[in-house]
Enzyme design. Structure first.
Site, PDB file in Angstrom:
ATOM      1  N   HIS A 169      26.416  23.283 -86.191  1.00 17.14           N
ATOM      2  CA  HIS A 169      25.169  23.321 -85.360  1.00 17.14           C
ATOM      3  C   HIS A 169      23.582  23.333 -85.961  1.00 17.14           C
ATOM      4  O   HIS A 169      22.586  23.673 -85.100  1.00 17.14           O
ATOM      5  CB  HIS A 169      25.286  24.924 -84.644  1.00 17.14           C
ATOM      6  CG  HIS A 169      24.620  25.474 -83.442  1.00 17.14           C
ATOM      7  ND1 HIS A 169      23.647  26.033 -83.588  1.00 17.14           N
ATOM      8  CD2 HIS A 169      24.744  24.798 -82.243  1.00 17.14           C
ATOM      9  CE1 HIS A 169      23.194  26.458 -82.171  1.00 17.14           C
ATOM     10  NE2 HIS A 169      23.693  25.473 -81.715  1.00 17.14           N
ATOM     11  N   LYS A 171      20.224  21.800 -87.157  1.00 21.27           N
ATOM     12  CA  LYS A 171      19.280  20.830 -86.558  1.00 21.27           C
ATOM     13  C   LYS A 171      18.220  20.560 -87.980  1.00 21.27           C
ATOM     14  O   LYS A 171      17.474  21.306 -88.051  1.00 21.27           O
ATOM     15  CB  LYS A 171      18.353  21.170 -85.578  1.00 21.27           C
ATOM     16  CG  LYS A 171      19.196  21.400 -84.435  1.00 21.27           C
ATOM     17  CD  LYS A 171      19.614  22.898 -84.191  1.00 21.27           C
ATOM     18  CE  LYS A 171      20.281  23.425 -83.031  1.00 21.27           C
ATOM     19  NZ  LYS A 171      21.562  22.714 -82.459  1.00 21.27           N
ATOM     20  N   ASP A 176      12.147  12.426 -97.724  1.00 19.26           N
ATOM     21  CA  ASP A 176      11.968  12.117 -99.298  1.00 19.26           C
ATOM     22  C   ASP A 176      12.154  13.230-100.153  1.00 19.26           C
ATOM     23  O   ASP A 176      11.759  13.582-100.988  1.00 19.26           O
ATOM     24  CB  ASP A 176      10.609  11.478 -99.137  1.00 19.26           C
ATOM     25  CG  ASP A 176      10.466  10.006 -98.799  1.00 19.26           C
ATOM     26  OD1 ASP A 176      11.134   9.497 -98.727  1.00 19.26           O
ATOM     27  OD2 ASP A 176       9.207   9.877 -98.468  1.00 19.26           O
ATOM     28  N   HIS A 620      15.854  28.246 -75.815  1.00 16.76           N
ATOM     29  CA  HIS A 620      16.917  27.769 -76.698  1.00 16.76           C
ATOM     30  C   HIS A 620      16.506  28.131 -78.243  1.00 16.76           C
ATOM     31  O   HIS A 620      16.897  27.872 -79.238  1.00 16.76           O
ATOM     32  CB  HIS A 620      17.060  26.401 -76.810  1.00 16.76           C
ATOM     33  CG  HIS A 620      18.152  25.718 -77.554  1.00 16.76           C
ATOM     34  ND1 HIS A 620      17.894  24.994 -78.578  1.00 16.76           N
ATOM     35  CD2 HIS A 620      19.350  25.772 -77.227  1.00 16.76           C
ATOM     36  CE1 HIS A 620      19.233  24.609 -79.136  1.00 16.76           C
ATOM     37  NE2 HIS A 620      20.108  25.074 -78.292  1.00 16.76           N
ATOM     38  N   LYS A 622      15.685  30.031 -81.830  1.00 18.51           N
ATOM     39  CA  LYS A 622      16.349  31.169 -82.505  1.00 18.51           C
ATOM     40  C   LYS A 622      15.476  31.782 -83.652  1.00 18.51           C
ATOM     41  O   LYS A 622      15.172  31.394 -84.602  1.00 18.51           O
ATOM     42  CB  LYS A 622      17.579  30.371 -83.527  1.00 18.51           C
ATOM     43  CG  LYS A 622      18.290  29.831 -82.441  1.00 18.51           C
ATOM     44  CD  LYS A 622      18.248  28.303 -82.228  1.00 18.51           C
ATOM     45  CE  LYS A 622      19.508  27.625 -81.282  1.00 18.51           C
ATOM     46  NZ  LYS A 622      19.733  28.390 -80.134  1.00 18.51           N
ATOM     47  N   ASP A 627       6.288  42.553 -87.096  1.00 16.59           N
ATOM     48  CA  ASP A 627       5.023  43.040 -87.631  1.00 16.59           C
ATOM     49  C   ASP A 627       3.979  42.212 -88.109  1.00 16.59           C
ATOM     50  O   ASP A 627       3.057  42.229 -88.808  1.00 16.59           O
ATOM     51  CB  ASP A 627       5.527  43.873 -88.908  1.00 16.59           C
ATOM     52  CG  ASP A 627       6.066  45.044 -88.773  1.00 16.59           C
ATOM     53  OD1 ASP A 627       6.247  45.601 -87.544  1.00 16.59           O
ATOM     54  OD2 ASP A 627       6.774  45.493 -89.694  1.00 16.59           O
TER      55      ASP A 627
END
Length: 802
Positions: A169, A171, A176, A620, A622, A627
């Site tokens: 899952h 991404k 380099d 979508h 995450k 604080d």
């Protein structure tokens, strides 16, 4: 295991000795040897594979437009290697939009171009179970395999590995081994969006005429697609055929010959990469000319959606009425007044009227996956839904970029996965090499990539991996450092926790009906709120999740079993049953739980062909912010699939600010982190509709998220007002009034105000501010939403949903 990791480290060092040992005379080989090995063999904070990097740099990106633009720039500057790992990758997506550069910024074209220049490109794709998921990774692999320098592997081979339900899952894009991008944004259809979250595209243009260049394959480009009935081509009159608009590459001359006020061609030309200040004067001439000449050409090329007839030779060009698609060409110019970073290309401002009907989303990229799931991905430029009747599903997401040591940690994770998959799948294939980590001693940053100021932070790379996903020799070895970082950050938070996530599936352990949920994020939030109640201190938790899970189907009908299953687990974690956080808070005496925790979603509205429309914005992200000092951002959802390590593979970063500016918490002065604080403020402004200029709303201060005047007086009040207006005007679903399937049917039978009294509805809609709405926690609360045992979804193990 540690001994094995140490040996691997030694082998990696010896294989890369030309880089690593160039400082050996100063430090000695053994010092480098053991210092590097210790970073990855000694215990690290959160039990991560990677150490904390105290002098790191990072930058955040909100929504796909800015993220994909930055990724495209980094790919363009790659000199040696590119690593990409995605749950889903769509080769034909445009990384910069609108695509006035032809196909130059299309992902597959970028990668092929870099491969031709000698850059080695390595891509890992999740190999889906085709019967369950239609993302067609095989097609993506075939398209990407366009050059010998591009190597693509799909994983896992489900039957051989014994993994049927879990996914890669992550991404990731690494350039380099110096720049690493991660977060929630796959390089695939539907993810490109900006803070406007448009429901419609700019329209339809005869793009084959605009291109001026003919691709080899008819469906290879959005600029020569005849398969889509939305891209209608017309035969131009004889005297019009000399007007050809050529596709641009950076550095090429402008798309059209520019004419002055006298009608003569301008001698001065404009280049795509000319700095804005240097081209100011010529752009004024272009704008004057383009507005005058461009309108005439657009009238020749642009057809209204659904046009049925084409023009025959010599036939007079008809007056074309372009249907109202909600936003004007002046939108971008007005947006500049909002003083935010807008990554929409500069050229859009010049050709706003000239390309008034250009598209942002070509073919499958214009999507509403709750209405229609993705199919036929091998026909990328054939529309998935009818643009004239169906709004797109806006997409809200967040990504980050880290550089230097943190980027090499991300690269090391990619390398570990790649090498494990090579051993498993192509051990004897010498064309697929083993990859080697670069030295952590020497960095040479490309200043052209750092157009936006990076923030000085402390950073640690986290992940969720196990033997199946990362190649651990010990079958029981698991890393769940993302979960550990969430728990510790929530526990240590002093003032607030802000969460954006695709799911909120986290329940009390040991309670009947909740035994399948193991992650302790909800438990940590519960304990922190109870502590604040006992201490009589102000503490806020704000959670933003989608109104509905992202599955095709009618949530109240026979096709919505999967949607209802995930809806069940979200609500079971939030408000229903003994294991939910709101129920538990009430049981321990926190009767005013809304003062401590609130749940929200995002929705927007517009017009499509003069018809009022609304749609949820799919969250979508995450993300966790605490604080105004700490950020956790990556690919991991709040559920067991992402958090416990044995299931889906995930990657994230925990970032703590090292630089601060003046801030406030609950009315008291308190330093606010440059990275975390500004990200949180930007998100609040986006959700409250404060990025676009509006004199009546610019006085809202988002600097203090805790104080009652903001939390209750602005945030929750705006959310409730927006929700009430949407429900009154559009009769939205989900809705707190719909508590059962029978009431669902009755609710739908009643016409919405937008149809019975459009004038009143229009006046009410003007009072909607931003996108923030309440999550309807009573929606279908009287129904059992878990899948029937006789259904296909009911046969699937519960762990798949949680």
């Amino acid at each position: 295991m540690k001994g094995y990791q140490f040996k691997i480290a030694l082998v990696s060092i010896s294989l890369h000795s030309d880089v690593l040992f160039e400082t050996s005379e100063q430090y000695g080989n053994h010092f480098i040897f053991f210092n590097l090995a210790r970073d990855f063999t000694a215990p690290n904070l959160h039990f991560s594979f990677a150490p904390v990097r105290n002098s790191a740099q990072a930058i955040w990106f909100v929504d796909g437009s800015s993220y994909m633009c930055a990724v495209a720039n980094a790919l363009e500057e790659a000199t040696t290697e590119i690593y990409i790992a995605d749950w889903w990758l769509s080769p034909e997506i445009y990384m910069k939009r609108p695509a006035i550069d032809g196909d130059y910024w299309r992902l597959d074209k970028i990668l092929h171009r870099k491969a031709t220049e000698g850059v080695k490109i390595f891509v890992m794709l999740y190999k889906e179970v085709e019967m369950a998921l239609g993302i067609n990774s095989y097609y993506s692999k075939q398209i990407l395999n366009s050059h010998e320098n591009i190597k693509v592997m799909r994983h896992p081979d489900h039957a051989r590995v014994g993994v049927f339900f879990w996914a890669h899952h992550e991404k990731i894009v690494v350039v380099d081994q110096m720049y690493a991008f991660l977060g929630g944004i796959d390089l695939c259809y539907g993810r490109w969006d900006d803070f406007r979250h448009r429901l419609t595209d700019l329209g339809s243009i005869s793009t084959s005429s605009v291109s001026g260049s003919l691709p080899k394959k008819e469906d290879d480009s959005a600029f020569e697609s005849r398969k889509s009935h939305r891209n209608v081509n017309i035969d131009m009159q004889e005297h019009e055929k000399d007007i050809v608009l050529e596709a641009l590459n950076p550095g090429d001359k402008i798309v059209v010959q520019v004419y002055g006020m006298s009608g003569e061609p301008l001698e001065e030309t404009l280049k795509q990469n000319t700095p804005e200040l240097e081209r100011k004067n010529v752009l004024e001439k272009i704008k004057e000319s383009a507005v005058k000449k461009g309108k005439e050409l657009v009238n020749r090329l642009a057809l209204a959606e659904g046009a049925e007839k084409t023009l025959s030779k010599g036939q007079k060009t008809p007056d074309i009425t372009v249907k109202n698609l909600v936003f004007s060409p002046n939108e971008l110019n007005e947006g500049e007044k909002g003083r935010f970073d807008d990554y929409t290309p500069f050229e859009t401002k010049i050709f706003g009227e000239y390309y008034g009907n250009a598209k942002f989303w070509y073919g499958k990229d214009y999507s509403n996956f709750i209405m229609k799931d993705f199919v036929n991905l091998d026909a990328p430029f054939v529309d998935l839904v009818d643009r004239t009747t169906t709004p797109r599903m806006p997409w809200h997401d967040i990504g980050i970029m880290v550089i230097e040591s943190s980027a090499r940690d991300v690269a090391r994770h990619f390398i570990q996965r790649w090498n494990a998959q090579k051993l498993e799948k192509v051990r004897e294939n010498n064309s697929f090499p083993y990859l080697i980590p670069m030295s952590y001693s020497h960095f040479k940053v490309n200043p052209s990539l750092l157009k936006s100021k990076l923030n000085n932070v402390t950073c640690q790379i986290l992940r969720s991996v196990s033997s199946w996903s990362c190649g651990f020799i010990e079958p029981d070895l698991v890393e769940q450092s993302i979960h550990d970082a969430y728990i510790q950050t929530i526990t240590k938070a002093q003032h607030y926790v802000y969460i954006e996530n695709q799911f909120f599936i986290t329940m009390q352990l040991g309670v009947s009906g909740a035994n399948n949920v193991k992650n302790q994020i909800g438990e940590a939030l519960f304990k922190r709120i109870v502590r604040a109640k006992k201490e009589q201190k102000t503490f806020r938790v704000i959670v933003v999740i989608p109104l509905l899970p992202g599955f095709e189907g009618d949530v109240g009908g026979s096709t919505g079993i999967a949607v209802r299953a995930l809806t069940h687990w979200n609500y079971a974690s939030i408000s229903r049953g003994r294991a939910s956080i709101l129920t538990r808070l009430k049981e321990v005496g926190v009767d005013n739980a809304h003062e401590y925790i609130s749940f929200h979603s995002l929705r927007t509205h517009s017009q499509l062909n003069n018809i009022p429309i609304t749609e949820l914005i799919y969250v979508h992200s995450k993300l966790l912010i605490a604080d105004d000092r700490v950020v956790i951002c990556g690919s991991a959802n709040i559920n067991d699939r992402s958090m416990i390590g044995k299931r889906d593979s995930e990657i994230a970063a925990i970032i703590t600010d090292n630089e601060f500016e003046d801030g406030r918490m609950n009315g008291q002065q308190l330093p606010s982190g440059i990275f975390a604080g500004r990200l949180r403020k930007y998100l609040f402004k986006e959700h409250l509709g404060l990025l676009e200029p509006n004199a009546d709303r610019m006085l809202i201060d988002v600097s203090d998220p805790v104080i009652d005047q903001f939390y209750n007086g602005i945030w929750r009040r705006t959310s409730k007002r927006n929700t009430d207006i949407y429900d009154t005007v559009f009769k939205c679903v989900p809705n707190n009034l719909v508590k059962s399937f029978s009431s669902f049917k009755k609710y739908n039978e009643q016409p919405a105000l937008c149809k019975t009294d459009p004038e009143t509805a229009t006046a009410m809609v003007k009072n909607i501010q931003g996108f923030l709405v309440d999550l309807p926690t009573d929606f279908l609360c009287e129904e059992t939403l878990t899948p029937p045992n006789t259904s296909r979804e009911g046969i699937i193990p519960t762990a798949v949903w949680t």
